[in-house]
Motif scaffolding. Structure first.
Motif, PDB file in Angstrom:
ATOM      1  N   LEU A  94     -60.727  -8.787   5.784  1.00 39.00           N
ATOM      2  CA  LEU A  94     -60.753  -7.364   5.466  1.00 39.00           C
ATOM      3  C   LEU A  94     -59.366  -6.908   5.032  1.00 39.00           C
ATOM      4  CD1 LEU A  94     -63.341  -7.816   7.192  1.00 39.00           C
ATOM      5  CD2 LEU A  94     -63.053  -5.469   8.006  1.00 39.00           C
ATOM      6  N   GLU A  95     -59.303  -6.253   3.878  1.00 39.48           N
ATOM      7  CA  GLU A  95     -58.040  -5.731   3.360  1.00 39.48           C
ATOM      8  C   GLU A  95     -58.220  -4.259   2.987  1.00 39.48           C
ATOM      9  OE1 GLU A  95     -55.469  -7.409   3.687  1.00 39.48           O
ATOM     10  OE2 GLU A  95     -56.135  -9.496   3.760  1.00 39.48           O
ATOM     11  N   PHE A  96     -57.161  -3.506   3.182  1.00 45.21           N
ATOM     12  CA  PHE A  96     -57.195  -2.070   2.926  1.00 45.21           C
ATOM     13  C   PHE A  96     -56.004  -1.691   2.057  1.00 45.21           C
ATOM     14  CE2 PHE A  96     -59.464  -2.971   6.802  1.00 45.21           C
ATOM     15  CZ  PHE A  96     -60.653  -2.281   6.610  1.00 45.21           C
ATOM     16  N   SER A  97     -56.291  -1.491   0.772  1.00 47.19           N
ATOM     17  CA  SER A  97     -55.251  -1.173  -0.215  1.00 47.19           C
ATOM     18  C   SER A  97     -54.170  -2.238  -0.251  1.00 47.19           C
ATOM     19  CB  SER A  97     -54.645   0.205   0.056  1.00 47.19           C
ATOM     20  OG  SER A  97     -55.631   1.221  -0.035  1.00 47.19           O
ATOM     21  N   TYR A 145     -54.927   8.697   8.993  1.00 46.29           N
ATOM     22  CA  TYR A 145     -55.688   7.885   9.942  1.00 46.29           C
ATOM     23  C   TYR A 145     -57.186   8.141   9.860  1.00 46.29           C
ATOM     24  CZ  TYR A 145     -51.425   6.028  11.921  1.00 46.29           C
ATOM     25  OH  TYR A 145     -50.234   5.355  12.087  1.00 46.29           O
ATOM     26  N   PRO A 146     -57.659   9.391   9.731  1.00 49.53           N
ATOM     27  CA  PRO A 146     -59.103   9.590   9.545  1.00 49.53           C
ATOM     28  C   PRO A 146     -59.640   8.877   8.303  1.00 49.53           C
ATOM     29  CG  PRO A 146     -58.095  11.644  10.232  1.00 49.53           C
ATOM     30  CD  PRO A 146     -56.974  10.685   9.968  1.00 49.53           C
ATOM     31  N   GLU A 147     -58.850   8.838   7.236  1.00 49.73           N
ATOM     32  CA  GLU A 147     -59.299   8.120   6.041  1.00 49.73           C
ATOM     33  C   GLU A 147     -59.360   6.623   6.287  1.00 49.73           C
ATOM     34  OE1 GLU A 147     -57.723  11.239   2.605  1.00 49.73           O
ATOM     35  OE2 GLU A 147     -56.452   9.549   3.198  1.00 49.73           O
ATOM     36  N   PHE A 148     -58.409   6.126   7.064  1.00 50.79           N
ATOM     37  CA  PHE A 148     -58.462   4.703   7.393  1.00 50.79           C
ATOM     38  C   PHE A 148     -59.662   4.390   8.281  1.00 50.79           C
ATOM     39  CE2 PHE A 148     -57.436   1.255  10.376  1.00 50.79           C
ATOM     40  CZ  PHE A 148     -57.410   0.198   9.478  1.00 50.79           C
ATOM     41  N   GLU A 149     -59.935   5.249   9.267  1.00 51.08           N
ATOM     42  CA  GLU A 149     -61.131   5.064  10.103  1.00 51.08           C
ATOM     43  C   GLU A 149     -62.376   4.977   9.240  1.00 51.08           C
ATOM     44  OE1 GLU A 149     -59.326   7.921  13.666  1.00 51.08           O
ATOM     45  OE2 GLU A 149     -61.064   8.543  12.481  1.00 51.08           O
ATOM     46  N   ALA A 150     -62.471   5.890   8.271  1.00 49.98           N
ATOM     47  CA  ALA A 150     -63.642   5.904   7.384  1.00 49.98           C
ATOM     48  C   ALA A 150     -63.714   4.619   6.571  1.00 49.98           C
ATOM     49  CB  ALA A 150     -63.583   7.122   6.465  1.00 49.98           C
ATOM     50  N   MET A 196     -62.530   1.648   7.452  1.00 49.66           N
ATOM     51  CA  MET A 196     -62.946   0.567   8.342  1.00 49.66           C
ATOM     52  C   MET A 196     -64.452   0.630   8.594  1.00 49.66           C
ATOM     53  SD  MET A 196     -62.025  -2.092  10.174  1.00 49.66           S
ATOM     54  CE  MET A 196     -60.248  -2.003  10.467  1.00 49.66           C
ATOM     55  N   LEU A 197     -64.969   1.821   8.863  1.00 49.72           N
ATOM     56  CA  LEU A 197     -66.410   1.971   9.088  1.00 49.72           C
ATOM     57  C   LEU A 197     -67.200   1.591   7.841  1.00 49.72           C
ATOM     58  CD1 LEU A 197     -66.362   5.292  11.135  1.00 49.72           C
ATOM     59  CD2 LEU A 197     -67.274   3.094  11.933  1.00 49.72           C
ATOM     60  N   ARG A 198     -66.709   2.009   6.692  1.00 48.78           N
ATOM     61  CA  ARG A 198     -67.369   1.696   5.430  1.00 48.78           C
ATOM     62  C   ARG A 198     -67.453   0.191   5.231  1.00 48.78           C
ATOM     63  NH1 ARG A 198     -64.339   5.332   2.935  1.00 48.78           N
ATOM     64  NH2 ARG A 198     -62.895   3.858   1.968  1.00 48.78           N
ATOM     65  N   ALA A 224     -61.454   8.947  19.117  1.00 44.74           N
ATOM     66  CA  ALA A 224     -62.167   8.088  20.069  1.00 44.74           C
ATOM     67  C   ALA A 224     -63.597   7.808  19.605  1.00 44.74           C
ATOM     68  CB  ALA A 224     -62.172   8.731  21.454  1.00 44.74           C
ATOM     69  N   GLU A 225     -64.267   8.785  19.030  1.00 45.50           N
ATOM     70  CA  GLU A 225     -65.639   8.567  18.556  1.00 45.50           C
ATOM     71  C   GLU A 225     -65.670   7.565  17.408  1.00 45.50           C
ATOM     72  OE1 GLU A 225     -67.847  12.073  17.707  1.00 45.50           O
ATOM     73  OE2 GLU A 225     -67.586  12.933  19.716  1.00 45.50           O
ATOM     74  N   ALA A 226     -64.675   7.639  16.531  1.00 44.81           N
ATOM     75  CA  ALA A 226     -64.613   6.688  15.425  1.00 44.81           C
ATOM     76  C   ALA A 226     -64.391   5.269  15.951  1.00 44.81           C
ATOM     77  CB  ALA A 226     -63.499   7.075  14.462  1.00 44.81           C
ATOM     78  N   LEU A 227     -63.521   5.127  16.948  1.00 43.36           N
ATOM     79  CA  LEU A 227     -63.289   3.800  17.525  1.00 43.36           C
ATOM     80  C   LEU A 227     -64.546   3.266  18.194  1.00 43.36           C
ATOM     81  CD1 LEU A 227     -59.686   4.060  19.016  1.00 43.36           C
ATOM     82  CD2 LEU A 227     -60.414   3.032  16.858  1.00 43.36           C
TER      83      LEU A 227
END
Length: 380
Positions: free
Chosen positions: A51-54, A124-129, A131-133, A162-165
């Motif tokens: 998994l890679e992110f940007s 961080y919310p964008e990163f959470e999204a 990761m979930l995606r 916490a909910e995203a995690l």
């Protein structure tokens, strides 16, 4: 402030006269020898998802690295989760994807590699999204069907919702139950756990490595003779330390009987990560040296692919519930118990490496031959 500056672990580099091969860092043959990785296994028939992110990669760089070490270049597939392109390793942030691919394939060159790329965003919310995606995509990816994933991204739990995690952990559990082992780097900021150096100055365990059904991979300093200590660096440059500690979100899973307290403890195990005993890669056409649990994680993921290859020859399914079996069979798995060092970092007193499990190196590093033998013979 680009969020990647705070979540990717391949940022702990410093030169050292202790580096192997005349200062070039460890080569694949060194890591195979020092961790007793069996030479008759290549990962054939297995698919490793990274998994890679940007963070993009240069296949030309990777091929040069593999050819330098007599490794036949593997089959590499690029999958964009959300339309994000592979920029070909042209950005400084691309060192992450480069080291992940080069070293996972150095250990399991017969496997197929799928690079799942997503846009990390700026927050961080964008990163959470993201990761979930990505995890949702892999849950539904019936084309590539990886049997192991490597994730070298994260930060202290306090950085995330916490909910995203919990949602991320639920997807990891679903993958684990399907026979996809999810390996996650435990971080490079020791017990402090945050990329932000300005506090709060307390202990933080790194997420998503704290997900109970993931295998959290910590870091050691590996000596050329094979001995190890915890990855600890107390100099003025804060050169990194093995991420480890106890979750504020996830309760201790029932199989973590060796772990004190009532919270999920990380890491589960560890491999070489100290940049002072670092790994060679090729980046932007030049030889470079990298460290961090970023490298330990794909190396361990590749070892799992070797175990799954061996299981397949016996008609066995890929491993599932590996986090549980690491604790159930800890005495049989060939762990090198590490009892020297700690993970103090950025002024926050860390945990000590002690006999048995600890929140610095977990159960320690592995004798890969014994580790794989046990996963083949004893684990259902």
């Amino acid at each position: 402030m680009h969020v990647l500056k705070h979540i990717h672990f391949a940022d702990a580099h410093r030169p050292s006269q202790a580096l192997a091969n005349g200062g070039q860092g460890y080569f694949p043959a060194d890591i195979r020898r020092l961790y007793n990785i069996p030479t008759n296994l290549t990962g054939a028939g297995q698919t490793i998802g990274i998994l890679e992110f940007s963070s993009g990669y240069s296949l030309q760089d990777a091929t040069l690295f593999w050819q330098m070490h007599g490794i036949t270049p593997p089959n590499v597939v690029f999958v964009s989760v959300d339309g994000t392109r592979n920029d070909g390793g042209t950005s400084v942030d691309d060192e992450e994807a480069s080291l992940d691919l080069q070293w996972a394939a150095a250990i399991a060159p017969g496997a197929r590699f799928v690079i799942y790329e997503a846009n990390a965003g700026e927050t961080y919310p964008e990163f959470e999204a993201a990761m979930l995606r990505t995890l949702n995509y892999i849950v539904n990816d019936h084309l590539h069907q990886p049997s192991v994933l490597s994730i070298s991204y994260g930060d202290g739990e306090d950085s995330f919702d916490a909910e995203a995690l919990q949602s991320i952990a639920d997807l990891i559990q679903k993958l684990d139950e399907r026979g996809v082992t999810v390996c996650i780097a435990s971080g490079d900021q020791g017990a402090y756990g945050l990329h932000n150096p300005f506090g709060p100055y307390a202990r933080h365990a790194d997420a998503p490595a704290t997900s109970p059904h993931a295998v959290a991979v910590g870091g050691t300093h590996l000596y050329a003779h094979g001995g190890e200590c915890a990855w600890t660096y107390l100099g003025p440059q804060n050169g990194g330390a093995s991420g480890g500690g106890f979750s504020d979100i996830f309760a201790k899973p029932p199989w973590q009987t060796a772990v004190p307290g009532h919270a999920r403890g990380v890491p589960d195990l560890a491999l070489n990560a100290d940049p002072a005993s670092g790994y060679q890669i090729v980046f932007q056409g030049q030889s470079a040296i990298v460290g961090g649990t970023s490298v330990a994680c794909p190396v361990f993921a590749a070892i799992i692919a070797l175990a799954n290859e061996r299981r397949a020859t016996l008609g066995r399914k890929p491993l599932s519930s590996l986090p549980q079996y690491l604790y159930t069979y800890a005495n049989k798995l060939g762990f090198h118990d590490i009892v020297v060092g700690n993970n103090t970092y950025n002024g926050v007193i860390g945990y000590e490496a002690i006999p048995g499990w600890d929140a610095v190196t977990g159960f320690g590093s592995v004798d890969a031959t014994q580790f794989i033998d046990t996963l083949v013979k004893d684990v259902p």
